[in-house]
Scaffold this motif. Structure first.
Motif, PDB file in Angstrom:
ATOM      1  N   LEU A 161       0.811  -1.224   0.000  1.00  0.00           N
ATOM      2  CA  LEU A 161       0.000   0.000   0.000  1.00  0.00           C
ATOM      3  C   LEU A 161       0.842   1.271   0.000  1.00  0.00           C
ATOM      4  N   MET A 162       2.130   1.164  -0.337  1.00  0.00           N
ATOM      5  CA  MET A 162       2.974   2.367  -0.371  1.00  0.00           C
ATOM      6  C   MET A 162       2.409   3.382  -1.355  1.00  0.00           C
ATOM      7  N   PRO A 163       2.255   4.644  -0.948  1.00  0.00           N
ATOM      8  CA  PRO A 163       1.596   5.632  -1.807  1.00  0.00           C
ATOM      9  C   PRO A 163       2.428   6.067  -3.009  1.00  0.00           C
ATOM     10  N   ARG A 164       3.748   5.970  -2.915  1.00  0.00           N
ATOM     11  CA  ARG A 164       4.603   6.383  -4.025  1.00  0.00           C
ATOM     12  C   ARG A 164       5.974   5.728  -3.896  1.00  0.00           C
ATOM     13  N   TRP A 220       9.713   5.032   2.185  1.00  0.00           N
ATOM     14  CA  TRP A 220       8.406   4.412   2.416  1.00  0.00           C
ATOM     15  C   TRP A 220       8.519   2.949   2.803  1.00  0.00           C
ATOM     16  N   ARG A 271       5.638   4.907 -10.575  1.00  0.00           N
ATOM     17  CA  ARG A 271       4.284   4.589 -10.127  1.00  0.00           C
ATOM     18  C   ARG A 271       3.829   3.225 -10.655  1.00  0.00           C
ATOM     19  N   THR A 307       5.810   0.426  -8.799  1.00  0.00           N
ATOM     20  CA  THR A 307       5.346   0.296  -7.420  1.00  0.00           C
ATOM     21  C   THR A 307       3.992  -0.397  -7.372  1.00  0.00           C
ATOM     22  N   SER A 308       3.111  -0.029  -8.291  1.00  0.00           N
ATOM     23  CA  SER A 308       1.790  -0.649  -8.340  1.00  0.00           C
ATOM     24  C   SER A 308       1.883  -2.132  -8.709  1.00  0.00           C
ATOM     25  N   SER A 312       2.451  -4.449  -5.799  1.00  0.00           N
ATOM     26  CA  SER A 312       1.421  -4.499  -4.758  1.00  0.00           C
ATOM     27  C   SER A 312       0.756  -5.867  -4.672  1.00  0.00           C
TER      28      SER A 312
END
Length: 439
Positions: free
Chosen positions: A265-268, A273, A407, A410-411, A414
């Protein structure tokens, strides 16, 4: 001195379960194999180690000193063969032999540590800690060696270190274990297998995300991921004595799953993070692996054989994690790559660079995407736009494209992190059936 050498032997042998993680793209580039095939450099070691751990333990219980010496020689010889391998098949075959040597070293070391420490409990603590540190630090160490000296140095550097371990046997007498082995603890080992499967995401994927995903150097990533093993050591030392072993393991499983969920769930993008989730994972690591190993061995007179069962469970879990998580990550990267290309095209069209340059930029970016796919790496935006003017418009475009790529990467990670968290929580089920034996 002897205890330190035995601990180094355990850590060195188990570091090889993860040490080639960041070397796989370089190995892929050298040998004419596919991306799926090159993963066997990693999988083969863990699979063979899981299969031979228990037989190796039975050998070690009869002749621990000789088993340790034989394991060191086999491990060192196989490491040399890996470093000099002329073909991919030879490399994978040598990795299998290396795992056989590692199994003998690790199982025999448990008995030798018991002889040296005069206490099974103290020996077990050293044995577990050395194995956890080795596996946790393996990816970073392998990445640094690959960056500085090439992937072959990962294996060649292990040869002299392994041979030095033979000094631990000087003047040491280790009688065979004559106690009956008994049956293994199915519940504790099943929980350990599931926890190890979840830990694949923490020990492998975090390093991949930092280095291949966000472009950190292996050395810098190595410093960042030391948070997990350091936290595990601290938590293990500060664990309150009033906390029962089963309760401690349950808490560790929840902390580990929570840390993996936080990674998902890291935002960026950004290594900062990863620190809080790594602390949670490290705390869970400090409570689970040692606790489950203790539960698997408690009340059993033959620690070596049951230590072999825990070793088999851990590395079977690693294989399970790799088989489950790798396809999910690959699929997510492909899907997010397509989305990133579409978003990147929109960024280029909306940018302030000259209109005639926009088509060329799009072509260069697509060419870099194809090049990266061929070698199993992520695209390098800076490489794709090398030689462009150094002004505000171009710098803004490069930064925007890099942000979009970060982005997407990172996504993509997830899903695997969430799957690993679910796999870890499954360990609570067999834990319900674990019963503490009387001391």
């Amino acid at each position: 001195m002897r205890r330190a050498l035995l601990a180094v032997g355990v850590g060195l042998a188990l570091a090889d379960s993860s040490i080639v993680t960041l070397a796989l793209p370089d190995i892929l580039g050298q040998f004419d194999v596919g991306i799926t095939s090159v993963a066997w450099v990693l999988t083969s070691f863990n699979l063979v180690l899981a299969l031979v751990a228990v037989p190796a333990a039975y050998v070690s219980r009869r002749r621990p000193r000789e088993a340790f010496a034989a394991g060191v020689v086999v491990f060192a010889s196989a490491s040399l063969t890996c470093g000099l391998a002329p073909s991919f098949d030879v490399l994978v075959g040598a990795r299998c032999v290396q795992a056989l040597g590692a199994a003998l070293v690790v199982t025999a070391a448990l008995d030798l540590l018991s002889q040296e420490q005069g206490s099974n409990e103290r020996a077990l603590r050293v044995w577990v800690a050395a194995g956890v540190l080795g596996a946790a630090l393996g990816p970073a160490a392998g990445g640094i060696l690959t960056q500085l000296l090439g992937w072959e140095s990962i294996f060649l550097a292990q040869v002299p270190v392994a041979l030095v371990l033979l000094l631990a046997l000087r003047g040491m007498h280790a009688p065979p274990v004559r106690a009956p082995a008994g049956r293994p603890s199915i519940s504790a080992n099943a929980a350990l297998l599931l926890v190890a499967g979840g830990l694949v995401a923490a020990l492998f994927l975090v390093v991949l995300l930092l280095v291949d995903g966000w472009g950190m150097s292996p050395a810098a990533a190595g410093i960042v991921v030391t948070v997990m093993p350091l936290t595990a050591i601290v938590v293990r030392r500060l664990r309150p004595s009033s906390l029962g072993t089963v309760q401690g393991v349950a808490c560790g499983v929840i902390l580990l799953a929570g840390g993996l969920t936080a990674l998902a769930l890291m935002p960026r993008a950004g290594w900062g993070w990863t620190i809080p989730p790594q602390i949670l994972v490290g705390a869970g690591l400090g409570l689970t692996v040692a606790g489950l190993t203790e539960l698997a061995l408690q009340g059993r007179t033959d620690q070596v054989v049951h230590g072999g069962w825990t070793l088999a469970a851990r590395h079977a879990g690693v294989v399970l994690g790799l088989l489950l998580l790798a396809p999910v990550l690959t699929s997510a990267l492909d899907e997010n790559r397509d989305e990133a290309i579409r978003a990147g095209a929109a960024i280029v069209l909306d940018s302030d660079i000259p209109p005639l340059d926009k088509l060329g930029v799009a072509q260069d970016v697509l060419a870099e995407v194809d090049r990266a796919n061929d070698i199993g790496k992520l695209p390098d935006v800076t490489r794709a736009l090398a030689g462009r003017p150094d002004d505000d418009e171009w710098r803004s475009l490069i930064a925007s494209l890099q942000d979009q790529l970060d982005r997407a990467v990172t996504s993509a990670f997830s899903g695997p992190f969430l799957l690993a968290a679910a796999l870890t929580l499954c360990a609570l089920v067999p834990l319900l059936f674990v019963r503490r034996r009387p001391e």
